[in-house]
Structures are given as structure tokens and as C-alpha cells.
Design a protein around this motif. Structure first.
Motif, PDB file in Angstrom:
ATOM      1  N   ASP A  84       0.847  -1.229  -0.054  1.00 26.48           N
ATOM      2  CA  ASP A  84       0.103   0.007   0.010  1.00 26.48           C
ATOM      3  C   ASP A  84       0.764   1.361  -0.073  1.00 26.48           C
ATOM      4  O   ASP A  84       1.909   1.045   0.439  1.00 26.48           O
ATOM      5  CB  ASP A  84      -1.158  -0.075   1.272  1.00 26.48           C
ATOM      6  CG  ASP A  84      -0.232  -0.064   2.513  1.00 26.48           C
ATOM      7  OD1 ASP A  84       0.818   0.643   2.470  1.00 26.48           O
ATOM      8  OD2 ASP A  84      -0.857  -0.586   3.511  1.00 26.48           O
ATOM      9  N   GLY A  85       0.265   2.232  -0.387  1.00 21.68           N
ATOM     10  CA  GLY A  85       0.714   3.512  -0.307  1.00 21.68           C
ATOM     11  C   GLY A  85       1.629   3.997   0.809  1.00 21.68           C
ATOM     12  O   GLY A  85       2.780   4.397   0.848  1.00 21.68           O
ATOM     13  N   ARG A  88       4.913   1.938   1.382  1.00 18.00           N
ATOM     14  CA  ARG A  88       5.966   2.581   0.294  1.00 18.00           C
ATOM     15  C   ARG A  88       6.457   4.000   0.651  1.00 18.00           C
ATOM     16  O   ARG A  88       7.643   3.949   0.840  1.00 18.00           O
ATOM     17  CB  ARG A  88       5.300   2.464  -1.001  1.00 18.00           C
ATOM     18  CG  ARG A  88       6.351   3.037  -1.865  1.00 18.00           C
ATOM     19  CD  ARG A  88       5.956   2.644  -3.521  1.00 18.00           C
ATOM     20  NE  ARG A  88       7.366   3.252  -4.262  1.00 18.00           N
ATOM     21  CZ  ARG A  88       8.341   2.352  -4.732  1.00 18.00           C
ATOM     22  NH1 ARG A  88       8.138   1.019  -4.290  1.00 18.00           N
ATOM     23  NH2 ARG A  88       9.259   2.636  -5.224  1.00 18.00           N
ATOM     24  N   ALA A  89       5.640   4.610   1.257  1.00 17.24           N
ATOM     25  CA  ALA A  89       6.139   6.035   1.748  1.00 17.24           C
ATOM     26  C   ALA A  89       7.170   5.777   3.005  1.00 17.24           C
ATOM     27  O   ALA A  89       8.154   6.256   3.074  1.00 17.24           O
ATOM     28  CB  ALA A  89       5.270   6.900   2.022  1.00 17.24           C
ATOM     29  N   GLU A  92      10.305   4.579   1.644  1.00 15.92           N
ATOM     30  CA  GLU A  92      11.202   5.571   1.021  1.00 15.92           C
ATOM     31  C   GLU A  92      11.835   6.367   1.960  1.00 15.92           C
ATOM     32  O   GLU A  92      12.853   7.035   1.789  1.00 15.92           O
ATOM     33  CB  GLU A  92      10.286   6.213  -0.078  1.00 15.92           C
ATOM     34  CG  GLU A  92       9.664   5.577  -1.157  1.00 15.92           C
ATOM     35  CD  GLU A  92       8.703   6.194  -2.075  1.00 15.92           C
ATOM     36  OE1 GLU A  92       8.158   7.112  -1.801  1.00 15.92           O
ATOM     37  OE2 GLU A  92       8.343   5.794  -3.310  1.00 15.92           O
TER      38      GLU A  92
END
Length: 118
Positions: A84-85, A88-89, A92
């Protein structure tokens, strides 16, 4: 046919190599939802591993929600596991922080593996 390769010279335990490769195949769709995995005995024989080694990999995949065992029917891939976003964030951000700290990729991977195993 499932393409799993176990490197006996690796420091990664064989059950984890099997678990990781099957999870990755489910995540990228090469093992689609509903796909029936080989029996524990069959995969162990194919890979030259002890039955308990493959059984542990399957148990961990089930705990992670990647597969579901349906008794005598077998073990099936539950669904493609996506990232999911928010996850991933977060990754990162970890990579950016590690780069600023001067850590190498290998150092970060070792750190993640250390924390993951804790």
C-alpha cells in the motif's frame, strides 16, 4: 510448476528461502490467487529438503495471509499481496534517512533483517 531454488550455501535458512520466494511470487502475480501449491511432501522432495522445512515455510506463509490451507483440499494462494501507499512511503523515508546517514544498501538490508527477526 513453481520455480523455487534453495541455495544450500546461503546463510538464509532454507525454510526462509522457500517462504520468501513463494511470497514474492504471490505478490507479483506469478502465483495467482487460488493457485494450489504442491503438497508439503512433494515440494520437499522436489527441493531435496526435509518435510518439516517446507511445512514451516507454509505455516509462516499462512500466518502472513499469503496462503490458506483447506484441509485435505490443499494449500492455496489467498490473493496477490500488494504494497500500500503508506508502506511504500515509510520505506522511501527509511531509505532516504539511511542515505543521509551514509549507510550502504547492504547495511540497511542487514538492519532490516535484524529488526524483522526480532
Amino acid at each position: 510448476m513453481i520455480d523455487v531454488v534453495v541455495d544450500q550455501a546461503s546463510q538464509e535458512p532454507p525454510f526462509e528461502q522457500v517462504r520468501r520466494q513463494l511470497a514474492a511470487a504471490a505478490a507479483d502475480g506469478s502465483l495467482p490467487a487460488g493457485h494450489r501449491l504442491p503438497t508439503v511432501r512433494a515440494l520437499a522432495a522436489d527441493l531435496g529438503l526435509a518435510v518439516n522445512t517446507v511445512a514451516r515455510a507454509y505455516r509462516e506463509l499462512e500466518t502472513d495471509g499469503v496462503v490458506e490451507t483447506q484441509g485435505r483440499r490443499g494449500t492455496f494462494v489467498t490473493a496477490s499481496v500488494g504494497v500500500d501507499g503508506a508502506t511504500r512511503a515509510a520505506v522511501e523515508q527509511v531509505v532516504a534517512d539511511a542515505r543521509r546517514a551514509g549507510l550502504s544498501r547492504d547495511q540497511v538490508v542487514r538492519l532490516v533483517e535484524e529488526v524483522w527477526g526480532a
